[in-house]
Design a protein around this motif. Sequence first.
Motif, PDB file in Angstrom:
ATOM      1  N   ASP A   1      79.312 -39.151  73.185  1.00 45.88           N
ATOM      2  CA  ASP A   1      80.004 -40.554  72.677  1.00 45.88           C
ATOM      3  C   ASP A   1      81.230 -40.497  73.011  1.00 45.88           C
ATOM      4  O   ASP A   1      81.788 -41.743  73.711  1.00 45.88           O
ATOM      5  CB  ASP A   1      79.831 -40.208  71.082  1.00 45.88           C
ATOM      6  N   ARG A   2      81.984 -39.420  73.437  1.00 46.85           N
ATOM      7  CA  ARG A   2      83.497 -39.397  73.748  1.00 46.85           C
ATOM      8  C   ARG A   2      83.604 -39.660  75.394  1.00 46.85           C
ATOM      9  O   ARG A   2      84.153 -40.559  75.489  1.00 46.85           O
ATOM     10  CB  ARG A   2      83.910 -37.925  73.759  1.00 46.85           C
TER      11      ARG A   2
ATOM     12  N   THR B   1      81.194 -41.618  76.986  1.00 49.95           N
ATOM     13  CA  THR B   1      80.653 -42.898  76.833  1.00 49.95           C
ATOM     14  C   THR B   1      82.021 -44.148  76.485  1.00 49.95           C
ATOM     15  O   THR B   1      82.407 -44.898  77.208  1.00 49.95           O
ATOM     16  CB  THR B   1      79.498 -43.279  76.134  1.00 49.95           C
ATOM     17  N   GLU B   2      82.603 -43.573  75.349  1.00 46.92           N
ATOM     18  CA  GLU B   2      83.793 -44.247  75.086  1.00 46.92           C
ATOM     19  C   GLU B   2      85.129 -44.146  76.113  1.00 46.92           C
ATOM     20  O   GLU B   2      85.666 -45.181  76.452  1.00 46.92           O
ATOM     21  CB  GLU B   2      84.195 -43.832  73.731  1.00 46.92           C
ATOM     22  N   ASN B   3      85.165 -42.917  76.726  1.00 48.29           N
ATOM     23  CA  ASN B   3      86.233 -42.946  77.493  1.00 48.29           C
ATOM     24  C   ASN B   3      85.956 -43.982  78.726  1.00 48.29           C
ATOM     25  O   ASN B   3      86.879 -44.698  79.296  1.00 48.29           O
ATOM     26  CB  ASN B   3      86.645 -41.465  77.946  1.00 48.29           C
TER      27      ASN B   3
ATOM     28  N   GLY C   1      83.808 -46.248  79.251  1.00 47.20           N
ATOM     29  CA  GLY C   1      84.096 -47.557  78.761  1.00 47.20           C
ATOM     30  C   GLY C   1      85.064 -48.318  78.700  1.00 47.20           C
ATOM     31  O   GLY C   1      85.445 -49.491  79.185  1.00 47.20           O
ATOM     32  N   LYS C   2      86.093 -47.585  78.208  1.00 47.30           N
ATOM     33  CA  LYS C   2      87.540 -48.050  77.929  1.00 47.30           C
ATOM     34  C   LYS C   2      88.107 -48.057  79.443  1.00 47.30           C
ATOM     35  O   LYS C   2      88.770 -49.197  79.783  1.00 47.30           O
ATOM     36  CB  LYS C   2      88.279 -47.063  77.229  1.00 47.30           C
TER      37      LYS C   2
ATOM     38  N   ARG D   1      71.326 -42.391  73.543  1.00 46.93           N
ATOM     39  CA  ARG D   1      72.670 -42.549  74.111  1.00 46.93           C
ATOM     40  C   ARG D   1      72.669 -42.325  75.420  1.00 46.93           C
ATOM     41  O   ARG D   1      73.782 -43.328  76.288  1.00 46.93           O
ATOM     42  CB  ARG D   1      73.582 -41.583  73.447  1.00 46.93           C
TER      43      ARG D   1
END
Length: 207
Positions: free
Chosen positions: A67-68, A70-72, A74-75, A129
């Motif tokens: 999750d971390r 993917t978020e990083n 993605g940003k 995920r």
Amino acid sequence: MKRNTRPAPVPRSETAEKILDLAETLIQTRGCSAFSYQDIADALGIRKASIHYHFESKADLAIAVIDRYTENFGKALEDIARDEQASSMSMLDHYTGPYTAFAETPDRVCLSSALAGEILALPPALRDRVALFFKSHQLWLTRILKRGAARGELKLSEPAAKTARLIFGALQGALLVKRTTGDVSQMKDVIAVLKSQLSRGSSACRD
């Protein structure tokens, strides 16, 4: 009109972040099934109970890691796509940067690629995920390719969505081959050929 009063996410502790950092590296180099909480405890000099306090199970830890990640990622991709002054090829250069960086390490691959290698052994939430990561990256590449074709910066001989799959698959595969052979030029050659094809595609295709 009601205001959004949802509290902001509580930041993780320094210990939790260190656990996530190490778990991410272990997954990328060994695989999810090939490390234990004891490995993390020994490396960080903490008790296993401390890891369980932050991440009750190994599945919880792996989910938090992806999750971390993917978020990083993605940003970073959204920041790249927002730059209207940047050329589409430079956006693709930014995208391939992490792959080159991984290739220059002894044995790291993309986190999601490492997890995909043992997908049948993963819990459903983790499988979902990994699939989402792959799909989101192919959608981003499709978006950039369409942008480049529309601006006359890229030449596509196949529809953008198909070309995006080719690029994503080639980069992920090159990392795995490089880890096996130790030849960093594997990644460099793949990127060079992809860029060459996008610069001189046989015909424009924006779909």
